[in-house]
Design a protein around this motif. Structure first.
Motif, PDB file in Angstrom:
ATOM      1  N   VAL A  79       0.862  -1.175  -0.008  1.00 58.41           N
ATOM      2  CA  VAL A  79       0.081   0.075   0.066  1.00 58.41           C
ATOM      3  C   VAL A  79       0.649   1.296  -0.023  1.00 58.41           C
ATOM      4  O   VAL A  79       0.731   2.319  -0.736  1.00 58.41           O
ATOM      5  CB  VAL A  79      -1.018   0.048   1.104  1.00 58.41           C
ATOM      6  CG1 VAL A  79      -1.695   1.476   1.509  1.00 58.41           C
ATOM      7  CG2 VAL A  79      -2.035  -1.160   1.071  1.00 58.41           C
ATOM      8  N   VAL A  80       1.945   1.371   0.851  1.00 55.00           N
ATOM      9  CA  VAL A  80       2.931   2.495   0.928  1.00 55.00           C
ATOM     10  C   VAL A  80       3.469   2.437  -0.384  1.00 55.00           C
ATOM     11  O   VAL A  80       3.543   3.782  -0.907  1.00 55.00           O
ATOM     12  CB  VAL A  80       3.753   2.092   2.054  1.00 55.00           C
ATOM     13  CG1 VAL A  80       4.779   3.236   1.978  1.00 55.00           C
ATOM     14  CG2 VAL A  80       3.211   2.135   3.383  1.00 55.00           C
ATOM     15  N   MET A  81       3.966   1.441  -1.096  1.00 60.59           N
ATOM     16  CA  MET A  81       4.435   1.455  -2.290  1.00 60.59           C
ATOM     17  C   MET A  81       3.809   2.268  -3.450  1.00 60.59           C
ATOM     18  O   MET A  81       4.305   2.902  -4.287  1.00 60.59           O
ATOM     19  CB  MET A  81       5.069  -0.042  -2.828  1.00 60.59           C
ATOM     20  CG  MET A  81       5.626   0.023  -4.097  1.00 60.59           C
ATOM     21  SD  MET A  81       5.966  -1.668  -4.725  1.00 60.59           S
ATOM     22  CE  MET A  81       4.293  -1.979  -5.260  1.00 60.59           C
ATOM     23  N   SER A  82       2.496   1.584  -3.208  1.00 63.27           N
ATOM     24  CA  SER A  82       1.451   2.055  -4.283  1.00 63.27           C
ATOM     25  C   SER A  82       1.185   3.574  -4.345  1.00 63.27           C
ATOM     26  O   SER A  82       1.050   4.256  -5.010  1.00 63.27           O
ATOM     27  CB  SER A  82       0.194   1.343  -4.142  1.00 63.27           C
ATOM     28  OG  SER A  82      -0.822   1.832  -5.151  1.00 63.27           O
ATOM     29  N   VAL A  83       1.097   4.111  -3.165  1.00 63.10           N
ATOM     30  CA  VAL A  83       0.956   5.605  -2.830  1.00 63.10           C
ATOM     31  C   VAL A  83       2.099   6.395  -3.368  1.00 63.10           C
ATOM     32  O   VAL A  83       1.965   7.338  -3.888  1.00 63.10           O
ATOM     33  CB  VAL A  83       0.661   5.890  -1.258  1.00 63.10           C
ATOM     34  CG1 VAL A  83       0.531   7.102  -0.988  1.00 63.10           C
ATOM     35  CG2 VAL A  83      -0.649   5.254  -0.556  1.00 63.10           C
ATOM     36  N   ALA A  84       3.284   5.824  -3.117  1.00 64.24           N
ATOM     37  CA  ALA A  84       4.518   6.537  -3.676  1.00 64.24           C
ATOM     38  C   ALA A  84       4.545   6.613  -5.205  1.00 64.24           C
ATOM     39  O   ALA A  84       4.942   7.594  -5.719  1.00 64.24           O
ATOM     40  CB  ALA A  84       5.927   5.836  -2.988  1.00 64.24           C
ATOM     41  N   ILE A  85       4.160   5.299  -5.691  1.00 67.12           N
ATOM     42  CA  ILE A  85       4.123   5.334  -7.239  1.00 67.12           C
ATOM     43  C   ILE A  85       3.204   6.410  -7.697  1.00 67.12           C
ATOM     44  O   ILE A  85       3.483   6.999  -8.686  1.00 67.12           O
ATOM     45  CB  ILE A  85       3.741   3.963  -7.687  1.00 67.12           C
ATOM     46  CG1 ILE A  85       4.853   2.865  -7.309  1.00 67.12           C
ATOM     47  CG2 ILE A  85       3.541   4.041  -9.198  1.00 67.12           C
ATOM     48  CD1 ILE A  85       4.593   1.743  -7.638  1.00 67.12           C
ATOM     49  N   LEU A  86       2.104   6.217  -7.185  1.00 66.86           N
ATOM     50  CA  LEU A  86       0.814   7.215  -7.221  1.00 66.86           C
ATOM     51  C   LEU A  86       1.391   8.754  -7.225  1.00 66.86           C
ATOM     52  O   LEU A  86       0.903   9.614  -8.111  1.00 66.86           O
ATOM     53  CB  LEU A  86      -0.732   6.883  -6.591  1.00 66.86           C
ATOM     54  CG  LEU A  86      -1.760   8.001  -6.803  1.00 66.86           C
ATOM     55  CD1 LEU A  86      -2.110   7.839  -8.211  1.00 66.86           C
ATOM     56  CD2 LEU A  86      -2.796   7.551  -5.881  1.00 66.86           C
ATOM     57  N   SER A  87       2.057   9.036  -6.187  1.00 70.04           N
ATOM     58  CA  SER A  87       2.296  10.544  -6.094  1.00 70.04           C
ATOM     59  C   SER A  87       3.410  10.717  -7.030  1.00 70.04           C
ATOM     60  O   SER A  87       3.341  11.841  -7.430  1.00 70.04           O
ATOM     61  CB  SER A  87       3.072  10.295  -4.552  1.00 70.04           C
ATOM     62  OG  SER A  87       1.988  10.104  -3.798  1.00 70.04           O
ATOM     63  N   PHE A  88       4.284   9.812  -7.345  1.00 65.09           N
ATOM     64  CA  PHE A  88       5.361  10.443  -8.546  1.00 65.09           C
ATOM     65  C   PHE A  88       4.685  10.310  -9.670  1.00 65.09           C
ATOM     66  O   PHE A  88       4.871  11.533 -10.536  1.00 65.09           O
ATOM     67  CB  PHE A  88       6.265   9.159  -8.456  1.00 65.09           C
ATOM     68  CG  PHE A  88       7.064   9.282  -9.718  1.00 65.09           C
ATOM     69  CD1 PHE A  88       8.278  10.100  -9.708  1.00 65.09           C
ATOM     70  CD2 PHE A  88       6.952   8.626 -10.733  1.00 65.09           C
ATOM     71  CE1 PHE A  88       9.306  10.149 -10.762  1.00 65.09           C
ATOM     72  CE2 PHE A  88       8.020   8.707 -12.161  1.00 65.09           C
ATOM     73  CZ  PHE A  88       8.861   9.565 -11.896  1.00 65.09           C
ATOM     74  N   CYS A  89       3.529   9.632 -10.045  1.00 62.57           N
ATOM     75  CA  CYS A  89       2.893   9.615 -11.219  1.00 62.57           C
ATOM     76  C   CYS A  89       2.300  10.807 -11.535  1.00 62.57           C
ATOM     77  O   CYS A  89       2.106  11.602 -12.576  1.00 62.57           O
ATOM     78  CB  CYS A  89       2.102   8.446 -11.557  1.00 62.57           C
ATOM     79  SG  CYS A  89       2.841   6.932 -11.766  1.00 62.57           S
ATOM     80  N   MET A  90       1.696  11.349 -10.515  1.00 64.97           N
ATOM     81  CA  MET A  90       0.863  12.218 -10.609  1.00 64.97           C
ATOM     82  C   MET A  90       1.874  13.861 -10.444  1.00 64.97           C
ATOM     83  O   MET A  90       1.470  14.683 -11.367  1.00 64.97           O
ATOM     84  CB  MET A  90      -0.273  12.693  -9.214  1.00 64.97           C
ATOM     85  CG  MET A  90      -0.977  14.013  -9.045  1.00 64.97           C
ATOM     86  SD  MET A  90      -2.157  14.004 -10.436  1.00 64.97           S
ATOM     87  CE  MET A  90      -3.293  13.203  -9.897  1.00 64.97           C
ATOM     88  N   ALA A  91       3.013  13.866  -9.716  1.00 63.61           N
ATOM     89  CA  ALA A  91       3.572  14.911  -9.724  1.00 63.61           C
ATOM     90  C   ALA A  91       4.366  15.092 -11.140  1.00 63.61           C
ATOM     91  O   ALA A  91       4.544  16.052 -11.573  1.00 63.61           O
ATOM     92  CB  ALA A  91       4.635  14.596  -8.765  1.00 63.61           C
ATOM     93  N   ALA A  92       4.659  13.778 -11.697  1.00 60.03           N
ATOM     94  CA  ALA A  92       5.643  13.759 -13.061  1.00 60.03           C
ATOM     95  C   ALA A  92       4.593  14.415 -14.383  1.00 60.03           C
ATOM     96  O   ALA A  92       4.900  15.210 -15.183  1.00 60.03           O
ATOM     97  CB  ALA A  92       5.922  12.468 -13.368  1.00 60.03           C
ATOM     98  N   THR A  93       3.311  13.965 -13.963  1.00 55.98           N
ATOM     99  CA  THR A  93       2.167  14.263 -15.081  1.00 55.98           C
ATOM    100  C   THR A  93       2.067  15.766 -15.010  1.00 55.98           C
ATOM    101  O   THR A  93       2.072  16.498 -15.881  1.00 55.98           O
ATOM    102  CB  THR A  93       0.803  13.599 -14.864  1.00 55.98           C
ATOM    103  OG1 THR A  93       1.045  12.182 -14.979  1.00 55.98           O
ATOM    104  CG2 THR A  93      -0.024  14.102 -15.700  1.00 55.98           C
TER     105      THR A  93
END
Length: 340
Positions: A79-93
């Motif tokens: 779950v923590v990993m997924s939140v980190a991935i989602l945060s990076f994807c949103m920031a990069a986008t």
């Protein structure tokens, strides 16, 4: 995509479930989805699910044993990993959108970064509303008419949706499907990066190979799946009446019904019949009998509980019904959408 990739097969699968899954490609698809879920990329959805369960006071419907020890740590670690991935994807986008480094900015220079960001969230909200609406509509389908809406727009929505013998419900599902597919393609165009590796403009200074990977647009898929699809479905599962009372719900219902009225997706019925005949699909009743025959043989269908009393598992796309007669309107039409 809507006709060939979704509606045609879903029409047949609604009647011929056994033949649809009785092949190795169905098994391969199942294993593929299980691998994706096990990877934990989408596990942020479970966090949202638990938050909504706590807010609404509705228990999560699951057959799993309570997580302890390693299982507990492994689950929440993903779950923590997924939140980190989602945060990076949103920031990069968002960085790419503000810098004009996406496909839509390259193809249409007149669209400013501000408009691109607005369109990104606008179409995500459209997808989210339509994803939540289908959950809310099925959740209240079996309620008395006077309990389906508690506001002006809630009552207007239910009057239009369940008009007559409920013929507008399947119409909405078809129009909804077309709108969702179109919105997903638009979001994909908006979020796809168009950065040439090696030019020194890589997002956050990532390596050229990482930038090449980001250019494929998988970050957009992660964002839309979690924030524009699953999250809204879970919210609608917890608060179906709130979705019905929203005036945007009524507007989108009218749009979906108009798109179905145009007949753009009517070819799915013809293609479904051709596919069924070619593959020699049989109705499920040929293998398991009718509901009456099953009941006579002491194998009656299970009676499901109130769908509004639980939060379904993240990624759940089904709508439980005791029998086909539980829904209004022809099952051939109602089933013409995912999970029906």
């Amino acid at each position: 995509t809507c006709i060939l990739g979704q509606l045609t097969t879903q029409v047949n699968a609604s009647h011929c479930m056994i033949d649809t899954i009785n092949n190795y490609f169905a098994l391969f698809t199942l294993y593929t989805t299980m691998v994706v879920e096990f990877s934990g990329i989408m596990h942020a959805s479970y966090l949202i699910q638990n938050i909504l369960s706590g807010i609404s006071g509705k228990p999560i419907m699951t057959n799993e044993e309570p997580r302890t020890g390693f299982t507990f740590a492994f689950f929440w670690g993903r779950v923590v990993m997924s939140v980190a991935i989602l945060s990076f994807c949103m920031a990069a986008t968002l960085v790419a959108l503000f810098n004009g480094q996406t496909s839509i900015s390259t193809k249409y220079p007149s669209i400013t970064p501000g408009i691109s960001v607005f369109l990104f969230f606008f179409f995500m909200a459209i997808v989210g509303m339509l994803e939540g609406m289908q959950i809310a509509f099925f959740a209240v389908a079996k309620l008395p008419a006077n309990e389906r809406g508690t506001s002006f727009f809630g009552r207007k929505t239910c009057e239009l949706l369940f008009k007559g013998n409920g013929e507008n419900l399947p119409g909405f599902m078809i129009g909804r499907q077309l709108t969702v597919v179109a919105s997903f393609f638009l979001v994909g165009s908006i979020t796809s990066m168009n950065i040439e590796p090696g030019t020194g403009e890589n997002i956050f200074g990532v390596s050229d190979s990482a930038q090449t990977f980001l250019n494929y647009g998988f970050q957009g898929a992660v964002i839309t799946t979690i924030l524009a699809s699953i999250s809204w479905q879970l919210a609608a599962s917890a608060f179906p009446i709130a979705f019905l009372n929203n005036p945007v719900t009524y507007i989108l219902l009218c749009v979906a019904l108009f798109l179905e009225f145009t007949g753009l997706c009517s070819g799915a019925w013809v293609l479904a019949r051709v596919l069924k005949t070619t593959l020699k699909y049989q109705y499920d009743e040929v293998y398991v009998g009718t509901p009456e025959e099953r009941a006579a043989n002491n194998h009656a269908d299970k009676a499901y509980g109130d769908d509004m009393g639980h939060l379904a598992g993240a990624g759940f796309r089904g709508y439980a019904c005791g029998s086909r007669d539980a829904l209004d309107g022809p099952i051939e039409e109602i089933a013409a959408d995912e999970g029906a």
